[in-house]
Design a protein around this motif. Structure first.
Motif, PDB file in Angstrom:
ATOM      1  N   VAL A  23       0.861  -1.188   0.000  1.00 20.62           N
ATOM      2  CA  VAL A  23       0.000   0.000   0.000  1.00 20.62           C
ATOM      3  C   VAL A  23       0.896   1.237   0.000  1.00 20.62           C
ATOM      4  N   MET A  24       0.860   1.987  -1.066  1.00 20.46           N
ATOM      5  CA  MET A  24       1.771   3.113  -1.238  1.00 20.46           C
ATOM      6  C   MET A  24       1.516   4.227  -0.218  1.00 20.46           C
ATOM      7  N   THR A  25       0.245   4.457   0.087  1.00 22.84           N
ATOM      8  CA  THR A  25      -0.083   5.591   0.978  1.00 22.84           C
ATOM      9  C   THR A  25       0.427   5.385   2.395  1.00 22.84           C
ATOM     10  N   THR A  26       0.352   4.142   2.871  1.00 21.17           N
ATOM     11  CA  THR A  26       0.768   3.849   4.256  1.00 21.17           C
ATOM     12  C   THR A  26       2.128   3.179   4.333  1.00 21.17           C
ATOM     13  N   LYS A  27       2.722   2.870   3.161  1.00 21.50           N
ATOM     14  CA  LYS A  27       4.014   2.175   3.111  1.00 21.50           C
ATOM     15  C   LYS A  27       3.974   0.873   3.914  1.00 21.50           C
ATOM     16  N   SER A  28       2.889   0.140   3.760  1.00 21.55           N
ATOM     17  CA  SER A  28       2.725  -1.099   4.517  1.00 21.55           C
ATOM     18  C   SER A  28       2.246  -2.216   3.601  1.00 21.55           C
TER      19      SER A  28
END
Length: 271
Positions: A23-28
């Motif tokens: 997930v790019m937005t949360t870097k997770s």
């Protein structure tokens, strides 16, 4: 085992999965995202349609299964290489030069390569050089034809994957457009429809195209080695000097391989 093939397939799958779950937005990492890419009807349409279409194209079920099993070939290394082939030819030329062509018959008994063995026996029997070339080149063409038939199987499968993926997408879109009463279902239904296109692209680009290109490389390498054998045997039959034969056969090698050959073996004196 060919590590490059195994590593390429595994790493390609791992990177694809990483791209899905990252997930790019949360870097997770969100493993639940994998469920967005799993749809049984899409699997049946894309993979089932592709493989059954190829089954229809083949002359028999046995031929189909044999070509499907050629997948294993990408994990196998060629049993020999160009330098070993040239070294074997030079060794044979030395025997022929010192003891005569008839002495090659005894040497042929210990050779596992059936193509080389066949060529040796032909020249030992005193077969005309042009006939030897014709026989060996005919066999060479038949070998290449069989190889190209298998390569063509994977080429056709690489085309069937995206085609059946598109068919699955069209089926999904038709079913979705038939029922537009609930606007909230358009997004999920569209997502499912596109999954089949995704499957088709994966089948073509992750599996089929790498396999067919690897088989092309293996075919080219094997055919080249057999061409080396043909030229070497005809040179031996013509009574050419082993040094001359070596120089002729080295022209088949790539510059880097030729340099390595000369460094390791080529500098040795040939009698």
């Amino acid at each position: 085992m060919n590590i490059a093939s195994l590593l390429g397939i595994i790493s390609g799958f791992v990177l694809m999965v990483f791209g899905i779950v990252f997930v790019m937005t949360t870097k997770s990492i969100d493993m639940s995202l994998l469920t967005n890419f799993w749809d049984i009807p899409s699997v049946l349409i894309t993979f089932g349609g592709s493989f059954t279409t190829l089954m229809t194209m083949e002359p028999s079920m046995r031929a189909y299964l044999e070509k499907l099993a050629s997948f294993r070939l990408i994990f196998k290394n060629l049993p020999s290489n160009e330098m070993e082939t040239i070294q074997n030819i030079i060794a044979l030329s030395n025997v022929a030069r010192k003891e005569g062509l008839l002495a090659l018959e005894e040497t042929a008994n210990g050779i596992e390569d059936e193509f080389l063995k066949k060529g040796i026996l032909l020249i030992v029997d005193g077969t005309d050089p042009e006939l030897v070339r014709s026989i060996l080149e005919t066999e060479l063409n038949c070998i290449e034809g069989r190889h190209n038939d298998v390569i063509g199987f994977w080429d056709k499968l690489s085309a069937m994957g995206p085609a059946w993926g598109m068919i699955g997408t069209l089926i999904g879109l038709i079913n979705m457009l038939k029922d537009l009463n609930d606007v909230a279902t358009i997004g999920p239904n569209m997502s499912v429809a596109l999954v089949t296109t995704f499957y088709g692209s994966v089948l073509a680009n992750w599996i089929c195209i790498p396999i067919l290109n690897k088989l092309k490389i293996k075919n080219a390498g094997e055919i080249m080695m057999k061409e080396v054998i043909v030229e070497g045997l005809l040179s031996i039959q013509a009574g050419e000097n082993p040094r001359v034969i070596e120089e002729k056969l080295k022209s088949f090698l790539k510059p880097a391989v030729r340099s390595e050959y000369e460094l390791n073996e080529g500098g040795e004196e040939i009698g």
